[in-house]
Every structure is written in C-alpha cells, then in structure tokens.
Design a protein around this motif. Structure first.
Motif, short mmCIF file in Angstrom:
data_model
loop_
_atom_site.label_atom_id
_atom_site.label_comp_id
_atom_site.label_asym_id
_atom_site.label_seq_id
_atom_site.Cartn_x
_atom_site.Cartn_y
_atom_site.Cartn_z
N PHE A 101 0.83 -1.22 0.13
CA PHE A 101 -0.03 0.04 -0.06
C PHE A 101 0.88 1.14 -0.06
O PHE A 101 1.53 1.44 1.00
N ILE A 102 0.98 1.82 -1.04
CA ILE A 102 2.01 3.04 -1.46
C ILE A 102 1.22 4.35 -1.22
O ILE A 102 0.31 4.62 -2.06
N THR A 103 1.42 5.12 -0.34
CA THR A 103 1.28 6.51 -0.07
C THR A 103 2.37 7.08 0.53
O THR A 103 3.50 6.74 0.99
N GLU A 104 2.21 8.53 0.52
CA GLU A 104 3.24 9.42 1.10
C GLU A 104 3.62 9.08 2.66
O GLU A 104 4.41 9.02 3.01
N LYS A 105 2.43 8.89 3.21
CA LYS A 105 2.21 8.61 4.67
C LYS A 105 3.13 7.13 4.95
O LYS A 105 4.18 6.86 5.95
N SER A 106 2.68 6.08 4.19
CA SER A 106 3.25 4.75 4.19
C SER A 106 4.85 4.86 4.04
O SER A 106 5.59 3.89 4.52
N MET A 107 5.06 5.58 3.00
CA MET A 107 6.71 5.72 2.63
C MET A 107 7.46 6.43 3.44
O MET A 107 8.39 5.99 4.02
N ALA A 108 6.75 7.50 4.37
CA ALA A 108 7.56 8.28 5.49
C ALA A 108 7.62 7.20 6.65
O ALA A 108 8.75 7.12 7.40
N LEU A 109 6.56 6.31 6.93
CA LEU A 109 6.64 5.27 7.94
C LEU A 109 7.88 4.10 7.58
O LEU A 109 8.60 3.58 8.53
N MET A 110 8.05 3.83 6.21
CA MET A 110 9.00 2.83 5.95
C MET A 110 10.45 3.39 6.21
O MET A 110 11.30 2.72 6.71
N GLN A 111 10.57 4.55 6.00
CA GLN A 111 11.90 5.24 5.99
C GLN A 111 12.40 5.39 7.33
O GLN A 111 13.37 5.28 7.92
N ASN A 112 11.35 6.07 8.19
CA ASN A 112 11.63 6.84 9.45
C ASN A 112 11.43 5.65 10.58
O ASN A 112 12.03 5.71 11.72
N ALA A 113 10.34 4.90 10.44
CA ALA A 113 9.81 3.86 11.58
C ALA A 113 10.12 2.23 11.40
O ALA A 113 9.93 1.63 12.29
N ASN A 114 10.68 2.15 10.10
CA ASN A 114 10.88 0.65 9.79
C ASN A 114 9.64 -0.19 9.69
O ASN A 114 9.47 -1.18 10.27
N LYS A 115 8.65 0.52 9.26
CA LYS A 115 7.20 -0.18 9.37
C LYS A 115 6.85 -0.21 7.64
O LYS A 115 7.15 0.69 6.96
N VAL A 116 6.19 -1.57 7.36
CA VAL A 116 5.89 -1.60 6.00
C VAL A 116 4.24 -1.72 6.01
O VAL A 116 3.69 -2.67 6.83
N THR A 117 3.47 -1.00 5.32
CA THR A 117 2.25 -1.14 4.99
C THR A 117 1.68 -2.05 3.84
O THR A 117 2.06 -1.70 2.57
N VAL A 118 0.94 -2.73 3.78
CA VAL A 118 0.36 -3.81 2.83
C VAL A 118 -1.00 -4.07 2.81
O VAL A 118 -1.72 -4.00 4.20
N LYS A 119 -1.79 -4.55 1.84
CA LYS A 119 -2.99 -4.56 1.70
C LYS A 119 -3.21 -6.27 1.87
O LYS A 119 -2.24 -7.01 1.49
N VAL A 120 -4.05 -6.55 2.89
CA VAL A 120 -4.00 -8.06 3.19
C VAL A 120 -5.69 -8.49 2.81
O VAL A 120 -6.44 -7.71 2.51
#
Length: 140
Positions: free
Chosen positions: A56-75
């Motif tokens: 799940f790619i958004t600006e917020k999810s990319m920021a989470l990935m870079q800063n907090a080591n979190k990945v957002t996915v659709k399940v």
C-alpha cells in the motif's frame, strides 16, 4: 627395585605431557538454537501469497517505511495478525515485531457529478520490522 623403576617412568611420562590448553567457552546449545532459528525462516507457501495482497503505497506509508521501519500492505479480508506475521516473515525472510490491522471502509462517490460509484473497502496491515531488518518493495 622394580617398583622404583616404575615410579620413575611414570614421573617422567607425567613431566613430558604438555599442559592441556582449555578451549574458549562455547555458547550454550540453547543460545546456538536461538541464533540458528533467527537466521532461518520457513519457505513461503501458497497461502502466504493469498494473505498478503499488495503493498500500500502512499506518502504516509513511505514516511513510515523510512523513519519507523514499518511496511504497509493490503491483506485478505479474513486474515488475522498471526497469519499476516507468519506470511510476511516467510515471504520477505525478515523478523516481524508487531502487526497492526486497519479495516478501510468502502466509500460512495460521484464521478463527474452525474454518475454514482463506489470505492471498495479493504483491510490493510502495518507491519513493524525488527531493528536491523529491511526489505525492498521496489525490486526490478
């Protein structure tokens, strides 16, 4: 006299033996198993690819990935946290520390002011990776 000779031979043999050097202390078996388990992950199964649908790619999810080591996915709609964690670890071969799940509600829209439509709802998961772990969602 024979006894004295035997004692002398024994004393010489003891004196000639080099002192045994102790090997450095090895890690316990439990510690070795933990290290091996941390490095090994099971091979992904077909069900894992049904659980994790797509990133799940958004600006917020990319920021989470870079800063907090979190990945957002659709399940999948029926997936629970344990299934998501296991599937993610098997597919991407990384250690997962936490999984948070959000149900996105479907929305009705108008298209062009005249046509009614709907945006389907879905379930998304925010997966937190362990420190030192990383994945690349954009492999070529």
């Amino acid at each position: 006299m024979a006894e004295e000779i035997k004692e002398a031979v024994v004393e010489e043999a003891v004196a000639e033996k080099p002192a045994k050097k102790r090997a450095p202390k090895k890690a316990s078996k439990k510690e070795e198993k933990k290290v091996e388990e941390a490095k090994k992950f099971a091979a992904p199964i077909e069900h894992d690819f049904e659980v994790i649908v797509e990133p799940f790619i958004t600006e917020k999810s990319m920021a989470l990935m870079q800063n907090a080591n979190k990945v957002t996915v659709k399940v999948a709609k029926g997936a629970n946290k344990i299934e998501i964690k296991d599937a993610f670890e098997r597919i991407f071969q990384v250690k997962v520390t936490a999984v948070k799940v959000v149900n996105q509600v479907g929305k009705t829209t108008t298209r062009g002011g005249r046509y009614r439509g709907s945006i389907p709802g879905f379930k998304k998961a925010i997966v937190t990776l362990a420190d030192g772990e990383a994945i690349d969602l954009f492999k070529e």
